[in-house]
Design a protein around this motif. Structure first.
Motif, short mmCIF file in Angstrom:
data_model
loop_
_atom_site.label_atom_id
_atom_site.label_comp_id
_atom_site.label_asym_id
_atom_site.label_seq_id
_atom_site.Cartn_x
_atom_site.Cartn_y
_atom_site.Cartn_z
N UNK A 1 0.35 21.32 -45.18
CA UNK A 1 1.03 20.43 -44.59
C UNK A 1 2.02 19.69 -45.61
N UNK A 2 2.15 20.07 -46.79
CA UNK A 2 3.09 19.55 -47.49
C UNK A 2 4.53 19.98 -47.75
N UNK A 3 4.83 21.05 -47.03
CA UNK A 3 6.03 21.43 -46.77
C UNK A 3 6.64 22.52 -48.20
N UNK A 4 5.37 22.86 -48.82
CA UNK A 4 5.70 23.61 -50.12
C UNK A 4 5.50 24.88 -49.75
N UNK A 5 6.40 26.04 -50.48
CA UNK A 5 5.77 27.22 -50.26
C UNK A 5 5.69 27.82 -51.92
N UNK A 6 4.91 28.77 -51.93
CA UNK A 6 4.67 28.97 -53.39
C UNK A 6 4.89 30.62 -53.50
N UNK A 7 5.48 31.03 -54.65
CA UNK A 7 5.27 32.39 -54.96
C UNK A 7 4.45 32.69 -56.19
N UNK A 8 3.56 33.56 -56.13
CA UNK A 8 2.38 33.75 -57.00
C UNK A 8 3.02 34.86 -58.08
N UNK A 9 2.32 34.72 -59.41
CA UNK A 9 2.35 35.71 -60.12
C UNK A 9 2.31 37.16 -60.14
N UNK A 10 1.02 37.26 -59.31
CA UNK A 10 0.87 38.78 -59.09
C UNK A 10 1.01 38.78 -57.36
N UNK A 11 2.14 38.34 -56.88
CA UNK A 11 2.65 38.32 -55.61
C UNK A 11 1.40 37.69 -54.45
N UNK A 12 0.29 38.09 -54.82
CA UNK A 12 -0.73 37.79 -53.60
C UNK A 12 -0.42 38.02 -52.33
N UNK A 13 0.12 39.12 -52.06
CA UNK A 13 0.43 39.62 -50.68
C UNK A 13 -0.79 40.09 -49.83
N UNK A 14 -0.73 39.81 -48.61
CA UNK A 14 -1.97 40.37 -47.78
C UNK A 14 -2.00 41.88 -47.79
N UNK A 15 -3.12 42.44 -48.25
CA UNK A 15 -3.06 44.00 -48.29
C UNK A 15 -2.92 44.60 -47.12
N UNK A 16 -3.59 44.05 -46.07
CA UNK A 16 -3.95 44.62 -45.03
C UNK A 16 -2.75 44.50 -43.82
N UNK A 17 -1.68 43.83 -44.22
CA UNK A 17 -0.50 43.38 -43.44
C UNK A 17 0.78 44.28 -43.64
N UNK A 18 1.42 44.51 -42.86
CA UNK A 18 2.88 45.05 -43.07
C UNK A 18 3.51 43.79 -43.63
N UNK A 19 4.89 44.38 -44.49
CA UNK A 19 5.77 43.42 -44.67
C UNK A 19 6.27 42.50 -44.06
N UNK A 20 6.48 42.93 -42.70
CA UNK A 20 6.64 41.93 -41.59
C UNK A 20 5.51 40.93 -41.35
N UNK A 21 4.44 41.34 -41.29
CA UNK A 21 3.15 40.56 -40.96
C UNK A 21 2.98 39.70 -42.37
N UNK A 22 3.27 39.91 -43.53
CA UNK A 22 3.13 39.25 -44.55
C UNK A 22 4.27 37.96 -44.41
N UNK A 23 5.38 38.30 -44.22
CA UNK A 23 6.55 37.26 -44.30
C UNK A 23 6.20 36.37 -43.14
N UNK A 24 5.52 36.83 -42.00
CA UNK A 24 5.69 36.07 -40.76
C UNK A 24 4.28 35.42 -40.49
N UNK A 25 3.57 35.65 -41.54
CA UNK A 25 1.91 35.04 -41.28
C UNK A 25 2.18 33.46 -41.21
N UNK A 26 2.90 32.85 -42.07
CA UNK A 26 2.75 31.42 -41.95
C UNK A 26 3.34 30.88 -40.71
#
Lengths: 274, 374
Positions: B74-99
């Motif tokens: 709820x802070x209005x911040x988005x973060x990009x992590x060092x090791x990407x921290x993508x959700x392994x079980x979701x597609x690229x679209x799923x990852x981007x759209x999860x929020x």
């Protein structure tokens, strides 16, 4: 003379030892199946193969016991217990691994200690409680006291510790709450440990003997391990039908293990538990 | 877009303070880089802004709202992590759209926004892939997309380029800067790589030991480092230092009595210990200097320039930078720090000590006559 690792002599020795151990492990199983196929007069024969195999013992076992009914009871009890243990283990481990709170460490130690408490210690209190709650002779009575297991919690703690924390943090940044993270982000990536926990819990619930023995009075509500007892009488044991019933009792477990053994072994190797 | 104000922020994990007494205000739309060695508290500071770490003492405000107790989402911040921290079980679209899914954005709008972001990052052909089917650079872009799709007030980057190879790092650096220019969102970028820091920052924040040591434009920090630590940390090859003491006339003399920076004077008590620093670009080889002779040891040919590493018998080392084609010393040489390029730091606290304004010719003569007469 030293035998080098990887040399043919070493490999033969290792394989020889493995084969011997496998035979040792398989032999009782084989003996059970062989005995179940022997006619009554041949039960005490020491021959490796039954001379004149017959299904007579299976007919006797099925006549003496409501086999389908108690197999179903056992299956329901084992499946519910396994599901409950996986769910409770997962929830407890999630809190212990990902939340920082006072007493987390103590809670974890207590859970680990409770794993060491033998069943005989809690059997009487559990029995009294189950009776008062009206769970005597019921499926609920078989499942609920075993719905949470220290082993399950510890196995899940291990699995979650190796789960990348950043992924959970990414989900928090994306606005997901704790339960949502668990269900939508963690569980889909935890299939292997959950499957192996399920299998282990299922097998151990299936093989449960003492607790059903205490709790169950009617044969219709009974489980298969208690059913086996029917053939062990004061006048002696009815070995043929007993082995036939035992074979029927172990078949579902064997089938389950054959399908999932790789997952189970993998999970043991990785978790280092037991 | 949002400004960030941090006041008196401190944090410890039950031991010594990891972040102590940090004050920082970041203007809306700025690209701020926090630079420091590992363990300096920069990531902890970033994580406190994100809300991933509970804040200790102090205040964090985004757009004037205090953030204490506000959950990360709820802070209005988005973060990009060092090791990407993508959700392994979701597609690229799923990852981007999860929020957006979490926020309850209807499917049609969600898909449109995912496509829009994917187009900006050239991820459209990859939308159905899983993270494990992507290269490092592609994963990095997905992580960027996941941050962008939420249209956050603040972008937080936690060493996002350190897992990439050199060429990709350069490419992503430019890409992130271009995106910042296009989106104009306030960004905080944490890194230990000073080249990354220098090239990306509008404002550079140098941290050490949980404290902010200097804040300024990258060039300013490079030209006028506020302390010995900043001077040594920012710049490649690093600044060269000569320990020295102030003599009676305010000159700095190194061991053996030679004067590394002839002509410079400090208004400091006699005997005060200093460290004189000079950038390898600025140091002069000077045959007339009475200092130790440095024997060339190794030369690194960088193409456009040559880095010459040299050692003196006493163990001191210097690096000279010469442009390609310029004469490079091959025999042992002595050095001098031109007075205009000297950086001096007090030995006791590492604080910068400016020399007095460079003396004019006549003044020097006056001083010299005075010193010879005494």
């Amino acid at each position: 003379m030293t035998v080098e690792r990887g040399s043919p002599a070493f490999r033969i020795a290792v394989h020889g030892a493995m084969i011997l151990l496998s035979l040792l492990a398989i032999f009782p199983l084989w003996w059970m199946i062989a005995t179940s196929l022997r006619p009554e007069g041949e039960v005490f024969s020491t021959a490796l193969f039954p001379a004149s195999p017959t299904l007579e013992n299976y007919r006797a076992a099925l006549e003496a016991l409501p086999m389908p009914r108690i197999l179903w009871n056992t299956f329901a009890m084992a499946a519910l217990t396994a599901a409950a243990q996986a769910a409770s283990g997962l929830l407890a481990a999630y809190a212990l691994v990902f939340w920082r709170f006072r007493g987390a460490r103590t809670a974890q130690v207590l859970i680990a200690l409770s794993w060491l408490v033998p069943f005989q210690v809690v059997m009487i209190p559990n029995y009294v409680l189950a009776t008062r709650l009206g769970m005597l002779d019921s499926l609920a009575g078989l499942v609920i006291p075993n719905a949470a297991a220290a082993f399950a919690v510890l196995l899940m703690i291990n699995a979650l510790r190796s789960f990348p924390k950043e992924i959970v943090e990414a989900a928090r940044m994306d606005g997901a709450g704790s339960l949502r993270i668990l269900v939508e982000v963690i569980v889909p990536n935890l299939r292997a440990p959950l499957a192996s926990l399920g299998v282990l819990a299922f097998i151990s619930a299936w093989n449960e003997y003492f607790w059903p023995l205490l709790l169950i009075r009617r044969m219709e509500a009974s489980v298969v391990q208690i059913g086996l007892q029917f053939f062990m009488t004061q006048e002696g044991n009815d070995w043929g039908p007993l082995m036939a019933a035992a074979t029927m009792a172990s078949l579902p477990i064997l089938a389950l293990y054959l399908v999932l053994h790789r997952q189970v072994i993998d999970s043991f190797m990785r978790s280092g538990i037991r | 877009m949002a400004g960030i104000r941090i006041e008196g922020l401190s944090k410890d994990f039950g031991g010594p303070a990891v972040v102590s007494d940090v004050d920082l205000s970041i203007a809306s739309g700025d690209f701020v880089v926090i630079l420091g060695p590992s363990g300096c508290g920069k990531s902890t500071l970033l994580r406190m802004i994100a809300g991933l770490e509970e804040q200790g003492a102090g205040k964090i405000e985004i757009d004037g709202e205090p953030m204490e107790g506000v959950p990360p989402g709820r802070r209005g911040c988005a973060m990009v992590f060092q090791n990407y921290a993508l959700y392994p079980h979701m597609s690229v679209a799923g990852n981007i759209g999860y929020a957006l899914k979490v926020a309850g954005v209807p499917r049609a709008e969600r898909e449109a926004r995912v496509r829009e972001v994917a187009a900006m990052l050239e991820l459209e052909p990859l939308l159905e892939r899983r993270p494990h089917q992507l290269s490092g650079g592609q994963r990095q872009r997905v992580a960027m997309g996941r941050a962008m799709v939420r249209r956050p007030r603040v972008f937080l980057f936690d060493e996002p380029l350190s897992n990439l190879d050199a060429r990709l790092r350069l490419q992503m650096r430019l890409e992130i800067k271009r995106l910042h220019r296009a989106l104009g969102a306030t960004s905080i970028f944490v890194t230990h790589d000073q080249l990354e820091a220098m090239t990306m920052a509008d404002r550079l924040v140098v941290m050490e030991g949980g404290r902010i040591r200097q804040v300024g434009a990258p060039g300013e920090v490079w030209r006028r480092p506020a302390s010995r630590f900043v001077a040594g940390f920012v710049g490649t090859p690093p600044m060269i230092f000569f320990p020295a003491r102030i003599d009676r006339e305010g000159r700095a003399r190194a061991a053996g009595g030679w004067e590394p920076c002839p002509g410079a004077r400090w208004r400091l008590p006699e005997g005060a210990a200093l460290e004189l620093g000079v950038r390898p670009q600025d140091i002069a080889a000077d045959p007339s200097s009475p200092g130790p002779r440095f024997a060339p040891d190794l030369a690194e040919d960088m193409g456009a320039e040559l880095h010459i590493h040299a050692r003196a018998p006493g163990g001191e080392a210097v690096t000279l930078i010469r442009r390609a084609g310029e004469a490079a010393p091959s025999a042992p040489f002595a050095v001098r720090i031109p007075a205009a390029h000297v950086h001096a730091f007090r030995a006791e606290d590492g604080a910068r000590a400016e020399p007095e304004p460079v003396a004019t010719e006549s003044e020097t003569q006056w001083r010299e006559t005075r010193s010879s007469s005494t």
